[in-house]
Design a protein around this motif. Structure first.
Motif, PDB file in Angstrom:
ATOM      1  N   ASP B  93       0.808  -1.240  -0.076  1.00 33.23           N
ATOM      2  CA  ASP B  93       0.087   0.109   0.031  1.00 33.23           C
ATOM      3  C   ASP B  93       0.898   1.174  -0.064  1.00 33.23           C
ATOM      4  N   LYS B 101      -2.379   3.707  -3.616  1.00 37.43           N
ATOM      5  CA  LYS B 101      -1.944   2.976  -4.990  1.00 37.43           C
ATOM      6  C   LYS B 101      -1.442   1.508  -4.238  1.00 37.43           C
ATOM      7  N   LEU B 102      -2.054   0.687  -4.959  1.00 44.31           N
ATOM      8  CA  LEU B 102      -1.680  -0.710  -4.389  1.00 44.31           C
ATOM      9  C   LEU B 102      -0.824  -1.371  -5.769  1.00 44.31           C
ATOM     10  N   PHE B 104       0.469  -5.119  -6.291  1.00 49.18           N
ATOM     11  CA  PHE B 104       0.262  -6.470  -6.099  1.00 49.18           C
ATOM     12  C   PHE B 104       1.605  -7.256  -6.192  1.00 49.18           C
TER      13      PHE B 104
END
Lengths: 113, 114
Positions: B93, B101-102, B104
């Motif tokens: 994160d 804004k992630l 992944f």
């Protein structure tokens, strides 16, 4: 009640065509996102809008253009589709731009032939 | 270069055992780390968030740890059930300017055998 919905669920089209994917959220959230998940399941952010204002714009070809007519809707238009655009596209939303949780839609599987 | 890596192979465990999934990252300094679950044909669903000043977070049978020195998070499911079978995604994160804004990871496919 569907929180984040996308249409269509599946999209099959020829190279060179232009297509749009629509997203709507009924959660009253301010912020919406588009993600791309490739064949290896890697999920990557593309864009984010907050109250109709673009706040995240990752390195994405300019053939991709998001549009937010109001804060409940975020559409993705793709021009001149290429084979490499084949992926699953997810829309998501969060209450505010700094919220912890993002809520994802069911995804749109785009196949470019 | 910046990387986020999760268990590279699928994880198979017996029902009732504890599943442990790892998330390692390099060259990032996230303030938070999130875990999501993704079922086939569906979007990810948020499970847990842990902050950089928290060592551990629990929710029912789920436990997450976050070691910012090791740059690692561990995700545990205790008393696992076949219904826990899914892909689990960790997400860094990255909050800059109050924008969530992630980033992944690639996900770990967990299969719980009855």
């Amino acid at each position: 009640d569907t929180a984040v919905s996308q249409t269509p669920k599946y999209l099959v089209t020829q190279m060179g065509n232009d297509k749009s994917i629509k997203c709507e959220q009924n959660l009253g959230h301010d912020t919406m996102y588009w993600y791309k998940q490739d064949s290896k399941k890697f999920l990557k952010i593309m864009f984010s809008y907050n109250n109709k204002e673009l706040i995240i714009n990752e390195t994405v070809p300019n053939r991709f253009s998001p549009k937010s007519p109001d804060k409940a809707h975020l559409n993705l238009h793709i021009n001149s589709l290429e084979l490499g655009d084949s992926a699953v596209y997810f829309c998501a939303s969060s209450q505010t731009r700094g919220s912890d949780t993002q809520y994802f839609g069911p995804g749109t599987r785009l196949t470019v032939l | 270069s910046q990387k986020i890596e999760q268990n590279s192979e699928a994880l198979n465990i017996q029902e009732g055992k504890t599943a442990t999934l790892t998330c390692n990252y390099t060259n990032y300094s996230p303030a938070y780390l999130q875990w999501y679950r993704q079922d086939p044909g569906r979007g990810p669903v948020f499970l847990l968030l842990i902050r950089e000043n928290e060592k551990e977070k629990r929710k029912e049978r789920l436990k997450v740890t976050f070691d910012t020195t090791l740059k690692q998070s561990l995700f545990h499911i205790t008393a696992s059930q076949p219904a826990d079978s899914a892909t689990y995604l960790c997400a860094l994160d990255m909050r800059g300017g109050a924008t969530n804004k992630l980033i992944f990871g690639t996900g770990t496919l967990l299969a719980v055998q009855p």
